[in-house]
Design a protein around this motif. Sequence first.
Motif, PDB file in Angstrom:
ATOM      1  N   ARG A 362      63.758  33.138  38.364  1.00  0.00           N
ATOM      2  CA  ARG A 362      63.245  31.826  37.953  1.00  0.00           C
ATOM      3  C   ARG A 362      62.389  31.342  39.107  1.00  0.00           C
ATOM      4  O   ARG A 362      62.887  30.842  40.105  1.00  0.00           O
ATOM      5  CB  ARG A 362      64.383  30.855  37.662  1.00  0.00           C
ATOM      6  N   SER A 363      61.107  31.542  38.984  1.00  0.00           N
ATOM      7  CA  SER A 363      60.176  31.276  40.082  1.00  0.00           C
ATOM      8  C   SER A 363      59.993  29.785  40.292  1.00  0.00           C
ATOM      9  O   SER A 363      60.054  28.995  39.337  1.00  0.00           O
ATOM     10  CB  SER A 363      58.814  31.895  39.769  1.00  0.00           C
ATOM     11  N   PRO A 364      59.721  29.358  41.527  1.00  0.00           N
ATOM     12  CA  PRO A 364      59.257  27.986  41.710  1.00  0.00           C
ATOM     13  C   PRO A 364      57.960  27.800  40.931  1.00  0.00           C
ATOM     14  O   PRO A 364      57.131  28.726  40.849  1.00  0.00           O
ATOM     15  CB  PRO A 364      59.031  27.879  43.220  1.00  0.00           C
ATOM     16  N   LEU A 365      57.765  26.643  40.339  1.00  0.00           N
ATOM     17  CA  LEU A 365      56.628  26.453  39.438  1.00  0.00           C
ATOM     18  C   LEU A 365      55.286  26.493  40.156  1.00  0.00           C
ATOM     19  O   LEU A 365      54.248  26.583  39.503  1.00  0.00           O
ATOM     20  CB  LEU A 365      56.799  25.141  38.666  1.00  0.00           C
ATOM     21  N   TRP A 366      55.300  26.427  41.490  1.00  0.00           N
ATOM     22  CA  TRP A 366      54.026  26.572  42.192  1.00  0.00           C
ATOM     23  C   TRP A 366      53.726  28.022  42.527  1.00  0.00           C
ATOM     24  O   TRP A 366      52.758  28.309  43.250  1.00  0.00           O
ATOM     25  CB  TRP A 366      53.976  25.712  43.449  1.00  0.00           C
ATOM     26  N   HIS A 367      54.534  28.962  42.011  1.00  0.00           N
ATOM     27  CA  HIS A 367      54.206  30.378  42.194  1.00  0.00           C
ATOM     28  C   HIS A 367      52.812  30.647  41.625  1.00  0.00           C
ATOM     29  O   HIS A 367      52.504  30.277  40.493  1.00  0.00           O
ATOM     30  CB  HIS A 367      55.228  31.260  41.472  1.00  0.00           C
ATOM     31  N   GLY A 368      51.964  31.280  42.420  1.00  0.00           N
ATOM     32  CA  GLY A 368      50.577  31.533  42.034  1.00  0.00           C
ATOM     33  C   GLY A 368      49.584  30.913  42.997  1.00  0.00           C
ATOM     34  O   GLY A 368      48.373  31.003  42.781  1.00  0.00           O
ATOM     35  N   MET A 369      50.078  30.324  44.085  1.00  0.00           N
ATOM     36  CA  MET A 369      49.177  29.635  45.009  1.00  0.00           C
ATOM     37  C   MET A 369      48.200  30.589  45.699  1.00  0.00           C
ATOM     38  O   MET A 369      47.173  30.168  46.213  1.00  0.00           O
ATOM     39  CB  MET A 369      49.993  28.884  46.050  1.00  0.00           C
ATOM     40  N   ALA A 370      48.511  31.890  45.720  1.00  0.00           N
ATOM     41  CA  ALA A 370      47.617  32.864  46.344  1.00  0.00           C
ATOM     42  C   ALA A 370      46.697  33.530  45.331  1.00  0.00           C
ATOM     43  O   ALA A 370      46.035  34.521  45.646  1.00  0.00           O
ATOM     44  CB  ALA A 370      48.436  33.917  47.085  1.00  0.00           C
ATOM     45  N   ALA A 371      46.653  32.998  44.107  1.00  0.00           N
ATOM     46  CA  ALA A 371      45.920  33.666  43.033  1.00  0.00           C
ATOM     47  C   ALA A 371      44.407  33.580  43.176  1.00  0.00           C
ATOM     48  O   ALA A 371      43.678  34.398  42.618  1.00  0.00           O
ATOM     49  CB  ALA A 371      46.331  33.066  41.684  1.00  0.00           C
ATOM     50  N   GLY A 372      43.897  32.596  43.898  1.00  0.00           N
ATOM     51  CA  GLY A 372      42.464  32.361  43.869  1.00  0.00           C
ATOM     52  C   GLY A 372      42.053  31.756  42.541  1.00  0.00           C
ATOM     53  O   GLY A 372      42.882  31.267  41.769  1.00  0.00           O
ATOM     54  N   GLU A 373      40.771  31.802  42.257  1.00  0.00           N
ATOM     55  CA  GLU A 373      40.259  31.214  41.028  1.00  0.00           C
ATOM     56  C   GLU A 373      40.394  32.182  39.858  1.00  0.00           C
ATOM     57  O   GLU A 373      40.302  33.399  40.024  1.00  0.00           O
ATOM     58  CB  GLU A 373      38.795  30.817  41.186  1.00  0.00           C
ATOM     59  N   TRP A 374      40.574  31.623  38.670  1.00  0.00           N
ATOM     60  CA  TRP A 374      40.583  32.446  37.462  1.00  0.00           C
ATOM     61  C   TRP A 374      39.253  33.177  37.313  1.00  0.00           C
ATOM     62  O   TRP A 374      39.197  34.331  36.899  1.00  0.00           O
ATOM     63  CB  TRP A 374      40.844  31.556  36.240  1.00  0.00           C
ATOM     64  N   MET A 375      38.153  32.522  37.684  1.00  0.00           N
ATOM     65  CA  MET A 375      36.821  33.111  37.558  1.00  0.00           C
ATOM     66  C   MET A 375      36.079  32.932  38.870  1.00  0.00           C
ATOM     67  O   MET A 375      35.725  31.817  39.245  1.00  0.00           O
ATOM     68  CB  MET A 375      36.038  32.443  36.422  1.00  0.00           C
ATOM     69  N   ALA A 376      35.867  34.017  39.593  1.00  0.00           N
ATOM     70  CA  ALA A 376      35.108  33.947  40.837  1.00  0.00           C
ATOM     71  C   ALA A 376      33.627  33.747  40.539  1.00  0.00           C
ATOM     72  O   ALA A 376      33.084  34.332  39.598  1.00  0.00           O
ATOM     73  CB  ALA A 376      35.309  35.222  41.646  1.00  0.00           C
ATOM     74  N   THR A 377      32.978  32.901  41.338  1.00  0.00           N
ATOM     75  CA  THR A 377      31.552  32.611  41.138  1.00  0.00           C
ATOM     76  C   THR A 377      30.743  32.729  42.427  1.00  0.00           C
ATOM     77  O   THR A 377      29.612  32.263  42.483  1.00  0.00           O
ATOM     78  CB  THR A 377      31.379  31.188  40.569  1.00  0.00           C
ATOM     79  N   GLY A 378      31.337  33.332  43.460  1.00  0.00           N
ATOM     80  CA  GLY A 378      30.632  33.473  44.725  1.00  0.00           C
ATOM     81  C   GLY A 378      30.869  32.344  45.697  1.00  0.00           C
ATOM     82  O   GLY A 378      30.155  32.240  46.709  1.00  0.00           O
ATOM     83  N   CYS A 379      31.867  31.488  45.432  1.00  0.00           N
ATOM     84  CA  CYS A 379      32.165  30.350  46.313  1.00  0.00           C
ATOM     85  C   CYS A 379      33.125  30.761  47.421  1.00  0.00           C
ATOM     86  O   CYS A 379      33.956  31.654  47.242  1.00  0.00           O
ATOM     87  CB  CYS A 379      32.804  29.213  45.516  1.00  0.00           C
ATOM     88  N   PRO A 380      33.081  30.085  48.566  1.00  0.00           N
ATOM     89  CA  PRO A 380      34.044  30.369  49.627  1.00  0.00           C
ATOM     90  C   PRO A 380      35.479  30.099  49.174  1.00  0.00           C
ATOM     91  O   PRO A 380      35.759  29.123  48.477  1.00  0.00           O
ATOM     92  CB  PRO A 380      33.631  29.393  50.745  1.00  0.00           C
ATOM     93  N   GLY A 381      36.382  30.990  49.543  1.00  0.00           N
ATOM     94  CA  GLY A 381      37.805  30.779  49.332  1.00  0.00           C
ATOM     95  C   GLY A 381      38.311  31.036  47.928  1.00  0.00           C
ATOM     96  O   GLY A 381      39.478  30.766  47.650  1.00  0.00           O
ATOM     97  N   GLU A 382      37.506  31.608  47.041  1.00  0.00           N
ATOM     98  CA  GLU A 382      37.910  31.705  45.639  1.00  0.00           C
ATOM     99  C   GLU A 382      38.685  32.976  45.295  1.00  0.00           C
ATOM    100  O   GLU A 382      39.312  33.064  44.248  1.00  0.00           O
ATOM    101  CB  GLU A 382      36.677  31.637  44.745  1.00  0.00           C
ATOM    102  N   MET A 383      38.640  33.982  46.152  1.00  0.00           N
ATOM    103  CA  MET A 383      39.287  35.259  45.850  1.00  0.00           C
ATOM    104  C   MET A 383      40.785  35.177  46.142  1.00  0.00           C
ATOM    105  O   MET A 383      41.239  34.350  46.936  1.00  0.00           O
ATOM    106  CB  MET A 383      38.651  36.367  46.683  1.00  0.00           C
ATOM    107  N   PRO A 384      41.598  36.051  45.530  1.00  0.00           N
ATOM    108  CA  PRO A 384      43.031  36.058  45.826  1.00  0.00           C
ATOM    109  C   PRO A 384      43.273  36.338  47.309  1.00  0.00           C
ATOM    110  O   PRO A 384      42.594  37.167  47.923  1.00  0.00           O
ATOM    111  CB  PRO A 384      43.568  37.197  44.959  1.00  0.00           C
ATOM    112  N   THR A 385      44.236  35.638  47.875  1.00  0.00           N
ATOM    113  CA  THR A 385      44.578  35.825  49.273  1.00  0.00           C
ATOM    114  C   THR A 385      45.842  36.690  49.370  1.00  0.00           C
ATOM    115  O   THR A 385      46.279  37.289  48.385  1.00  0.00           O
ATOM    116  CB  THR A 385      44.764  34.471  49.963  1.00  0.00           C
ATOM    117  N   ASP A 386      46.416  36.767  50.553  1.00  0.00           N
ATOM    118  CA  ASP A 386      47.576  37.627  50.797  1.00  0.00           C
ATOM    119  C   ASP A 386      48.708  37.265  49.833  1.00  0.00           C
ATOM    120  O   ASP A 386      49.195  36.129  49.823  1.00  0.00           O
ATOM    121  CB  ASP A 386      48.021  37.467  52.246  1.00  0.00           C
TER     122      ASP A 386
END
Length: 667
Positions: A362-386
């Motif tokens: 039963r994950s904490p509901l904020w699980h997914g904070m490292a997901a990045g954006e659903w759709m990358a568009t070339g912006c800084p910081g949008e890709m999935p992190t560690d």
Amino acid sequence: MQPDVIEHVWIPMRDGCRLSARLWLPEGLAGRPAPAVLEYIPYRKRDGTRGRDEPMHGFFAANGYAAIRVDMRGSGESEGLMADEYLAQEQEDALDVIAWIAAQPWCSGSVGMMGKSWGGFNSLQVAARRPPALKAIITVYSTDDRFRDDIHFMGGCLLNDNLWWGSIMLAYQARPQDPAVAGEGWREAWLDRLDALPFFPATWASHQSYDDYWRHGSVQEDWSAIRCPVLAVGGWADTYTNAVPRLLANLQVPRRGIIGPWGHIYPQDGVPGPAIGFLQEALRWWDHWLKGLDTGVMEEPMLRAYVNDAVVPDGSRLHQPGRWVGEPDWPSPRISLRELHLTAASVLSPEADPAPGARTIRSPLWHGMAAGEWMATGCPGEMPTDQRLDDGGALVFETAPLEVPLEILGAPELELLLESDAPVAQVAVRLCDVLPSGEVLRVSYQVLNLTHRNGHASPEPLVPGQAETVRITLNACGHRFAPGHRVRLSVATSYWPLVWPAPSAATLTLDTAGCVLRLPCREGGDAIEPFAPALHGTDAPTTQVDPGRVARWSRIDHLTGECTYVTEGEGGLFGEGVLRFDEIDTTLSHSLRRELTVRPDDPLSACYVLTQAYDMGREGWRIRIETTTRMISSAETFRIGGEMAVHENGTRVWTRNWDEEIPRVLI
């Protein structure tokens, strides 16, 4: 050879409405009509996409094509009103546009259609209508299934980007015609457009399963309807890649596919790189199908795909190491599914563990904070992190360090034997590469509303405590796991801030004896030659007035447990800053802030607030559009509201409020 550019052309529709177009013609075309390439989207040819259109369509014109960029009904300088995306009216207008183009003295009668995202969608949809003059299409970052693979829902879960995109569309559609084109009637037409403005995010959120609303425009409903050749393009960092393998597998016409490492950007500008000479590839496609020249394009592999190598996860990476490979056919006989079994000892093993092994999550509901954006568009910081940030809230299974490389290309499949303690629950799964140094790189993922486990058309509640086998198809991917790396699978019960949480915090129990991961492993086949370097036509004269600012951060309140996730873009929605198009003396600025909050154990605490300001104009004509939209929910309903204020030369001229309550149907 420089093209001749016609800034504005009216195209009449059968009902008397006129659509506005911008036209690039080959230099000295007189007496030598050319094939035409059409792009048909609602994003304002005069200023909204001018910076992208000029070098692309100018390139086609410089190489012997009439290139035409048309604003859809109710957008840009075009007349009429827009009620929604992908309507039958949109397709009917496209048929009229293509017939008009083919009848022009500068056109040879052969038309190609292309587009990215919306334009990729309607290229497929219009191809299915079979206009006689349409000889081929190029569809970039599109889908064959509007419910399964679009910006509104994913795996039967409501994407939070539904509110993001719906809010942006409010601002986009509130923009007026340019008086320099439309003339004296622009203001009256603008107010009519504002009065007819639909509340997009609520419309889309109200269709929570694959119903007739989504079937319309989903070309998977009848593959045989498309009878012209199709070039389909995707990017691993984008979210419209799954359709490319499906189009190759199911269409019955000449077809080719390209999948690169990019986000939601035309590949000649692709990020993360390497960008490619996509305009040259498009030209080869058009020359073959519109001019009848032998360019060798149909001698290429059916699918050319970039296989990613592992990198240290970085949300802002601009380059992706890897190599290009080719598959002569799709599905490829060189790709087979390799099974890795989940075990009670948290191992991914080639051998099945026959002993039952109950694992609960039963994950904490904020699980997914490292997901990045659903759709990358070339912006800084949008890709999935560690992914270690999220793995602490998930069940994790992994292999021993690999002794030989493992290369996958296609869609991984996961089979889970599970039970839930609630009738509505979610599962979020991630396939990852564990580097020898410890960092964890996300390779693919998928979310599933478990009430959609048997299909998206007719959701069924779970029976608490009853075990069921659930099959999940992860997003298509191309990746090489290097020797010494580990393959990791993570299973969780939420994926915030990408998707809205289920109405209750459910616990899932997996019986590992019935759980298996199947990887599409590619055997043999050397790398192919990379594409030519990117070329462009002449850029539109542009001045960057301000570089803008991009910020992205999250925090957890250690007293309440509440997690806050914020992204801010000031000046330019996609990091481009404030721009002025010098030829038309028009300055654009688009700022947007998203704030999403949720507590770890209370899905009804979820709240999403989005504020934006869009400024455009020139001396004596300045427009400002301000919106605030928000979303909360109860166990029974979604509540989506908003306000919009529109200003002309500093004076408020129009306001609107929305407050809609939408029943939740097993979501």
